[in-house]
Design a protein around this motif. Sequence first.
Motif, mmCIF file in Angstrom:
data_model
loop_
_atom_site.group_PDB
_atom_site.id
_atom_site.type_symbol
_atom_site.label_atom_id
_atom_site.label_comp_id
_atom_site.label_asym_id
_atom_site.label_seq_id
_atom_site.Cartn_x
_atom_site.Cartn_y
_atom_site.Cartn_z
ATOM 1 N N LYS A 103 -10.447 1.840 0.262
ATOM 2 C CA LYS A 103 -9.232 1.139 0.693
ATOM 3 C C LYS A 103 -8.672 0.236 -0.394
ATOM 4 N N ALA B 144 -5.503 -5.025 -0.390
ATOM 5 C CA ALA B 144 -4.495 -5.738 0.402
ATOM 6 C C ALA B 144 -3.908 -4.859 1.492
ATOM 7 N N SER B 145 -3.461 -3.664 1.158
ATOM 8 C CA SER B 145 -2.736 -2.859 2.154
ATOM 9 C C SER B 145 -3.676 -2.105 3.092
ATOM 10 N N ARG B 146 -4.913 -1.876 2.678
ATOM 11 C CA ARG B 146 -5.924 -1.113 3.415
ATOM 12 C C ARG B 146 -5.614 0.376 3.484
ATOM 13 N N GLN C 210 1.157 -6.982 9.304
ATOM 14 C CA GLN C 210 -0.217 -7.023 8.811
ATOM 15 C C GLN C 210 -1.109 -8.105 9.401
#
Lengths: 285, 163
Positions: A187, A190-192, B46
């Motif tokens: 991953k 930050a964004s995964r 998020q």
Amino acid sequence: MYSPRFDYHRAESIDHALRLLSSLDGDVKLLAGGHSLVPALKLRLASPSHLIDISACSELKGVREEDGRVLIGAATSYRELESDPLLAARVPLVPVVAGQVADMLVRNRGTIGGSLCNSDPNADFPVCVLALDARLHVRSLGEERAIAVSDWFDGLMSTALRPDEVLESISVAAPRQQVRCGYVKVKHAASRFGVACAAANLGVSGDGRVASAAIALGGLADHPVRLAGLEASLVGREAHDLAQGLQIQEQLAAAIPDLPPPRQWLLHVAAGAIRKALGQCTSAA
Amino acid sequence: MNERTISIDVNGEQRRVTVEPRTLLVHLLREQLGLTGTHIGCDTSQCGACTVELDGSAVKSCTVLAVQCEGARVRTVESLAKDGALSALQQAFMDNHALQCGFCTPGMLMSSQEILRRHPEPTEAQVRELLDGNICRCTGYQNIVKAVQDAASRIAGAPRTVE
Ligand SMILES: Cc1cc2nc3c(=O)[nH]c(=O)nc-3n(C[C@H](O)[C@H](O)[C@H](O)COP(=O)(O)OP(=O)(O)OC[C@H]3O[C@@H](n4cnc5c(N)ncnc54)[C@H](O)[C@@H]3O)c2cc1C
Ligand code: FES
Ligand code: FES
């Protein structure tokens, strides 16, 4: 943040959605789980004049087996895929991948069809269905067609779907052999989303050897790729000893020659993901 | 422009509201219905501060259009306490020091409600995995995870009450 203004239509059926698609003017977009489209609207990366909400169409939901194929409705959520007993028994790669998309909250809304139509190069389901040799069943007013997943991806975030079409379902041949699968994504911190996503789907014959192998990799190119050389070298191996002696990184470098920097690092990370995915196939024995 | 009137059950009360199609569920809740317990922490879907229950599942209300909720049942953090008494989950958050600034807490609570529905006795790993969509910038998560597990045992130990 507020998105640009648009008009909203709730489709009660696929036919209703298709009629709306053909009658509305301007930039018309379908809305499924909304977990790619709504964030894009909020950031004003998209400004459609009309949204057609297909999330209430029951025909687009659910999983069933028919004529030797397992069919998945395009608007089935990740949550439903994660816990579907037919998929767990017949196409286990789908629930394994569904459980790794984003987080619980996104999985409650996001759909397999939305992911495939969005075709993000770092997303999970494009890789998954490529490894499954799936077919994508699309419909427009008066026409239906089935598109092989190998013909679906068409450059960065672009697919073979025409603007007048709806993706109705995704189908996978019901396996005749025992299936082993693995899925590993590395991953982005930050964004995964996946920096590299590796899916392995193996058919194993009665003598414990690999009869068919599919390895798909996402994250490194505009769309996911199959690694034919690696697949060929897996066939015939003992299923309990898969990754031994495989030249994964070399095969990868050959399959994706124009990888941008940091090339060596990406190859290393992706090869590791593939090795682990094969490890999951082995440990499922 | 193109405003719609929708019916929606919010915390057990049937409401009729007029919204623009682009109105997000979180904006409807906070700005039109005055339910400011649901927070907005990001613009990118998020952080999970906006988590509410929509037709029985926890969702990020900043990523759902209000018009999509015609006929739906929504529960926000305001629905947890009954007659001024905190729910077992809220009490466990308080007792375990599972909040500092409290900004993430409404979302944490609404996600944790779903975790407890799915797993009445969740393991630490399950809590951590299923809270992945909720970001906390203060606590370091340790006490949040503890609080969810503590709430599970309180609920299991408590005599069943009829609603
Ligand atoms: C915080 C967050 C994290 C995420 N992390 C990940 C991740 O780790 N991995 C991952 O894979 N994804 C991730 N996603 C994306 C998520 O999986 C989306 O739900 C998915 O990409 C889109 O599905 P949807 O149903 O929400 O589609 P929507 O957003 O509704 O639609 C996406 C696009 O597909 C079109 N479309 C949808 N359904 C159809 C159909 N049946 N026929 C024709 N066109 C259609 C829409 O018009 C739109 O252009 C994340 C999203 C968020 C918000
Ligand atoms: S406000 Fe951050 S996820 Fe909704
Ligand atoms: S308590 Fe401050 S963000 Fe979680």
